[in-house]
Every structure is written in structure tokens, then in C-alpha cells.
Design an enzyme around this catalytic site. Structure first.
Site, PDB file in Angstrom:
ATOM      1  CG  ASN A  59    -132.888  68.855 -25.204  1.00 29.12           C
ATOM      2  OD1 ASN A  59    -133.240  67.976 -24.419  1.00 29.12           O
ATOM      3  ND2 ASN A  59    -133.410  70.068 -25.194  1.00 29.12           N
ATOM      4  CB  CYS A  68    -133.492  65.413 -17.762  1.00 26.77           C
ATOM      5  SG  CYS A  68    -133.467  63.889 -18.720  1.00 26.77           S
ATOM      6  N   GLY A  69    -136.240  64.186 -15.724  1.00 23.14           N
ATOM      7  CA  GLY A  69    -136.577  63.370 -14.577  1.00 23.14           C
ATOM      8  C   GLY A  69    -135.899  62.017 -14.542  1.00 23.14           C
ATOM      9  CG  ASN A 178    -140.622  68.101 -23.553  1.00 19.78           C
ATOM     10  OD1 ASN A 178    -139.723  67.547 -24.153  1.00 19.78           O
ATOM     11  ND2 ASN A 178    -140.388  68.978 -22.577  1.00 19.78           N
ATOM     12  CD  GLU A 196    -137.704  63.690 -23.659  1.00 21.31           C
ATOM     13  OE1 GLU A 196    -137.933  63.950 -22.473  1.00 21.31           O
ATOM     14  OE2 GLU A 196    -136.654  63.161 -24.046  1.00 21.31           O
ATOM     15  N   GLY A 206    -139.364  61.256 -17.998  1.00 21.56           N
ATOM     16  CA  GLY A 206    -139.816  61.460 -16.633  1.00 21.56           C
ATOM     17  C   GLY A 206    -140.645  62.713 -16.457  1.00 21.56           C
TER      18      GLY A 206
END
EC number: 5.1.1.7
Length: 259
Positions: A59, A68-69, A178, A196, A206
Site C-alpha cells: 500500500n 489486489c484484484g 477496507n 482502502e 477489485g
């Protein structure tokens, strides 16, 4: 590389042929939008022992993320095009993920089965994940990251900077969380905004989209296949027997050299 999925932006560092350089301090420096490059997350590509690639995520505040989609989709799209193939396997903390070229400029990733037990999210104590004892009656879901989803009358009306920052640090989430606010447009259509952990407000997310789709289906307010409109665009989520699939566009912005 700089990439984004629906405005959810990433710096991607390919460490497959270089020494390992990314740490918390470097992530913070590169993540500074005024003095660095700026990103919502930083992704590191490494050689995978049992997959085509291994991915690690950071991050902007220097903390790590388990999933992390959108970054996974972006990297998968780029690597599939580079290799000339239509599928790819990626190893993350979330597990072994499968990506597919969905055609028309879209990329799909199976983000795995959602984590629905309180200890797996994780939460600080045993409570029902479908109805958390928090004002607003949110849902907790684990998607490699912890998620707290609030269903509201109007997601646009929520003061997200204050709301998100407050709930990210709620004591029920020992690893922070999140935060999503969403409202139902139709039985197969949601509007969502996201905060986030470690990054703040992002144009898309995502894993948050997957968590919100799962939460809505568990509550019975949508089916398991939904369209989600985010600040940065639209993503499709389909909670199937083999996991939560998400499909959307990706963008490669520029290449650079880390000196």
C-alpha cells in the site's frame, strides 16, 4: 510500469531479473503522488515456483496487502499479451489464481472462494459476519484482505473520507479493513464507493468489488452475478462454485526504470 484498472492505479516492479529492492520505505517514496510516481498499490512481480508469476502487494503507506484484484488483472493482461497466451496462473498470498483473456479488451481473474468465518476475515472476536455489531449493520468478508461492506440508501451521499477513515480502524478488525458503501440499483446491479486501508479513497478496487458482490448475494439483495459501478468505471463480478470471478478493462500507462 504504471498501470490502472478503472482508475485504481499501480506501480508494477518486475524483480524477475533484478535484485529484490522493494521494501516499506521504497513503497512510501514511490507512492508519494507529489514527490514520487504515486499509486494506490505497488505490485512486485517475481518468478513463481508453482505458477507463471508470483505477486506481492504494498500500500501507499508502506504496509503490505494480501490481495489486489485490479493489479492482478492488469499484470495478467500484460503478461498474457507478452507471452501470446490466453490464460495465466499467478501466486499471491490469496493463493493460486487463474487469469483469462475475456476478449474485447477485458481480463478475468478468479479471486478464489470468499472467507466467511469470523477468524478467517479476520475479526477480533466471534460475531456473525453477515451482521456485524457495528452501526449500519455491515457485512464482513475476507478476500485475501478484510472487507467491511455497508449497504446504504445512497452511496453518493456518504461522507466517505470521514466514514472510511473511521471504520478502517474499527477495533473489530485487528488488521484494519477496507470499507465499502453500496446501494442496490437492480437485482444484478450495484453502485459502490470504496475506502482502502493504507490508501484511502480509490476510484475502484477489485477485491472490494468481489467482497461487496458476495455480501449482497449473502444478504439476498442481488444474485451472485452483478455489475458494479465504481467511481472509475464498471466491473463484472460472478460468484461461482470455483470462486469469485471479476472481469473488467485494464490499462498500461507507461514504462520506467527504477534507479
Amino acid at each position: 510500469m504504471k498501470m490502472h484498472g478503472l482508475g485504481n492505479d499501480f506501480v508494477v516492479v518486475d524483480e524477475r531479473s533484478t535484485a529484490r529492492r522493494v521494501d516499506a520505505a521504497l513503497a512510501r517514496r514511490v507512492g508519494d503522488r507529489h514527490r514520487g510516481v504515486g499509486f494506490d498499490q505497488l505490485a512486485v512481480i517475481r518468478d513463481g515456483a508453482d505458477a507463471d508469476l508470483e505477486l506481492l502487494f504494498w500500500n501507499a503507506d508502506g504496509s503490505t496487502a494480501g490481495a489486489c484484484g485490479n493489479a492482478t488483472r492488469c499484470i495478467a493482461a500484460w503478461e498474457m499479451a507478452r507471452r501470446g497466451q490466453g490464460t495465466l496462473t499467478l501466486r499471491t498470498e490469496r493463493g493460486l489464481l487463474l487469469a483469462q483473456d475475456a476478449g474485447d479488451g477485458l481480463t478475468s481473474v478468479n479471486m478464489g472462494a470468499p472467507l466467511l468465518a469470523w477468524a478467517d476475515v479476520p475479526l477480533a472476536r466471534e460475531v456473525p459476519t453477515l451482521h456485524l455489531p457495528i452501526d449500519g449493520d455491515p457485512v464482513a468478508t475476507g478476500m485475501g484482505n478484510p472487507h467491511c461492506t455497508f449497504f446504504v440508501d445512497d452511496a453518493e451521499a456518504v461522507d466517505l473520507p470521514t466514514f472510511g477513515a473511521t471504520h478502517e480502524h474499527h477495533p473489530l478488525f485487528p488488521e484494519r479493513t477496507n470499507v465499502q458503501v453500496a446501494h442496490v440499483v437492480a437485482p444484478d446491479h450495484l453502485r459502490m464507493r470504496v475506502w482502502e486501508r493504507g490508501a484511502g479513497i480509490t476510484l475502484a478496487s477489485g477485491s472490494s468489488s468481489c467482497a461487496t458482490a458476495v455480501a449482497a448475494a449473502r444478504r439476498g439483495i442481488t444474485g451472485r452475478k452483478v455489475r458494479i459501478d465504481l467511481d472509475g468505471g464498471t466491473i463484472q463480478v460472478d460468484w461461482r462454485e470455483d470462486g469469485v470471478w471479476m472481469t473488467g478493462p485494464t490499462a498500461h500507462v507507461f514504462d520506467g526504470v527504477l534507479l
